[in-house]
Design an enzyme around this catalytic site. Structure first.
Site, short mmCIF file in Angstrom:
data_model
loop_
_atom_site.label_atom_id
_atom_site.label_comp_id
_atom_site.label_asym_id
_atom_site.label_seq_id
_atom_site.Cartn_x
_atom_site.Cartn_y
_atom_site.Cartn_z
N ALA A 66 0.78 -1.40 -0.31
CA ALA A 66 0.06 -0.06 -0.14
C ALA A 66 1.21 0.53 -0.11
CB ALA A 66 -1.24 -0.02 1.71
N GLY A 112 0.24 -5.01 0.70
CA GLY A 112 -1.15 -4.77 -0.01
C GLY A 112 -0.72 -5.64 -1.65
N GLU A 115 -0.99 -9.24 -0.58
CA GLU A 115 -1.97 -9.35 -0.15
C GLU A 115 -2.95 -9.72 -1.59
OE1 GLU A 115 -2.11 -6.19 2.92
OE2 GLU A 115 -2.84 -7.82 4.04
N GLU A 135 4.52 -5.48 7.64
CA GLU A 135 4.08 -3.94 8.02
C GLU A 135 4.51 -4.73 9.08
OE1 GLU A 135 2.02 -6.15 6.17
OE2 GLU A 135 0.96 -5.28 4.91
N1 COA Z 1 4.68 3.38 -0.56
C1 COA Z 1 4.94 4.15 -1.15
N2 COA Z 1 5.95 4.42 -1.67
C2 COA Z 1 7.20 3.29 -1.94
C3 COA Z 1 6.00 2.13 -1.06
C4 COA Z 1 5.68 1.95 -1.02
N3 COA Z 1 4.98 0.67 -0.39
N4 COA Z 1 7.28 0.66 -1.88
C5 COA Z 1 8.54 1.56 -2.56
N5 COA Z 1 7.70 2.88 -2.61
C6 COA Z 1 8.41 4.14 -3.17
C7 COA Z 1 10.15 4.15 -2.37
O1 COA Z 1 9.62 5.34 -1.30
C8 COA Z 1 10.81 5.37 -3.98
O2 COA Z 1 10.39 6.32 -4.24
P1 COA Z 1 10.96 7.73 -4.17
O3 COA Z 1 12.03 7.55 -5.25
O4 COA Z 1 9.98 8.68 -4.62
O5 COA Z 1 11.76 8.26 -2.99
C9 COA Z 1 10.52 3.95 -5.46
O6 COA Z 1 9.29 4.15 -4.47
C10 COA Z 1 11.32 2.87 -4.88
O7 COA Z 1 11.78 2.36 -3.64
P2 COA Z 1 13.24 2.02 -2.64
O8 COA Z 1 12.69 2.02 -2.09
O9 COA Z 1 14.41 3.38 -3.69
O10 COA Z 1 13.55 1.29 -3.70
P3 COA Z 1 14.42 0.17 -3.49
O11 COA Z 1 15.17 -1.26 -4.63
O12 COA Z 1 15.66 0.26 -2.73
O13 COA Z 1 13.99 -0.93 -2.43
C11 COA Z 1 11.86 -2.26 -1.08
C12 COA Z 1 12.96 -1.45 -2.76
C13 COA Z 1 10.45 -2.62 -1.70
C14 COA Z 1 12.86 -2.98 -0.03
C15 COA Z 1 11.38 -0.93 -0.74
O14 COA Z 1 11.13 -0.04 -1.52
C16 COA Z 1 10.54 -1.45 0.85
O15 COA Z 1 11.17 -1.18 1.63
N6 COA Z 1 9.39 -0.73 0.45
C17 COA Z 1 8.21 -0.93 1.52
C18 COA Z 1 7.75 -1.84 1.82
C19 COA Z 1 6.49 -1.92 2.91
O16 COA Z 1 6.52 -2.09 3.97
N7 COA Z 1 4.93 -2.35 2.21
C20 COA Z 1 4.30 -2.19 3.00
C21 COA Z 1 3.16 -1.30 2.65
S1 COA Z 1 2.17 -1.47 3.77
#
Ligand code: COA
Length: 260
Positions: A66, A112, A115, A135
């Protein structure tokens, strides 16, 4: 219909819905959830669509969760509403569609994103896929059905560990857990899903719709799945597909289902 955050394309009986926010790793914001609802609804009501495939754009992510930026300042009531609305609009909605839905998990499927994949009828992953429910690392729990569907698919102990550690598992571990049905190279993912879809399309779409309803009934509170199955089984006897399927068998030819 035209969309800003997704694409929906029809070809050879298959509607492929692609979540298209690659710069945000296809994170599900409110607008994307609404568009997905509309696209799934449209595909499900389209008589020519026999199978729906959902995937993420780019090579990195199916859906990274999400959109955290949208709910970071929510209060208790807003948090509850977010989960309730999302579940009704997308996750429960997809699970109960009468058209088969395959998740082609092409990279990160987190929160999400996992999910959504779990709400689909089954999942195929590419070798680079990573799946998890992170989460609790954000101080929250899965709210789009993850605490219910993950134990259904992988068992309670594995679900507890995945949610408590907030860790990710790779595609092979997901295969071992039964979370995904197949793992293939990323370049072959969509083609592989299309091959499964073509096998599904040979069969009666009305029988498949009844089967989805009966299988889902096993997971519904206060519903006796065996009774749902009996009723659904009986319904099939009133269809043209049943007449064609049984007649074709007795005449030793391939069935050509009218889909009614
Ligand atoms: N919500 C909003 N933005 C998200 C996102 C999310 N769930 N997941 C990734 N993004 C965005 C990042 O903020 C980043 O945006 P920016 O370039 O404007 O800063 C972009 O997507 C790229 O992500 P980034 O974190 O730089 O990539 P990465 O390769 O370093 O890491 C992940 C990849 C998936 C490990 C990492 O993005 C992450 O942990 N995301 C969140 C996962 C999460 O907790 N999901 C559950 C949400 S309830």
């Amino acid at each position: 219909m035209s969309y800003e955050n997704i694409t929906s394309e029809f070809s050879n009986g298959i509607t492929t819905i692609t979540i298209n926010r690659p710069k945000k790793l296809n994170a599900l914001n409110k607008a994307t959830i609404q568009e997905l609802h509309d696209a799934f609804d449209e595909a499900n009501n389209d008589a020519d669509t026999k199978v729906i495939i959902v995937t993420g754009s780019g090579e990195k992510a199916f859906v990274a969760g999400a959109d955290i930026s949208e709910f970071a300042d929510f209060n208790v009531e807003e948090g509850g509403n977010l989960a309730a609305k999302g579940q009704a609009l997308l996750f429960d909605f997809v699970e109960h569609l009468s058209t088969p839905v395959i998740a082609a998990v092409n990279g990160f499927a987190l929160g999400g994103g996992l999910e959504l994949a779990m709400a689909c009828h089954f999942r195929v992953a590419s070798t680079n896929a990573r799946m998890g429910l992170p989460e609790t690392s954000l101080g929250v729990i899965p709210g789009y059905g993850g605490t219910q569907r993950l134990p259904q698919l992988v068992g309670k102990g594995r679900a507890m560990e995945m949610v408590m550690t907030a860790g990710m598992i790779d595609a092979n571990q997901a295969l071992h857990y039964g979370l995904v049905n197949h793992v293939v190279e990323q370049e072959e993912l969509i083609e592989f899903c299309e091959k499964i879809a073509s096998k599904i399309m040979r069969n009666s779409s009305v029988a498949i719709a009844e089967a989805i309803r009966a299988i889902n009934a096993n997971y519904e509170d206060g519903v006796n799945g065996f009774n749902v199955e009996i009723k659904a089984f009986g319904n099939c006897f009133g269809t043209e597909d049943f007449k064609e399927g049984t007649t074709a068998f007795l005449e030793k030819r391939k069935a050509d289902f009218p889909g009614g």
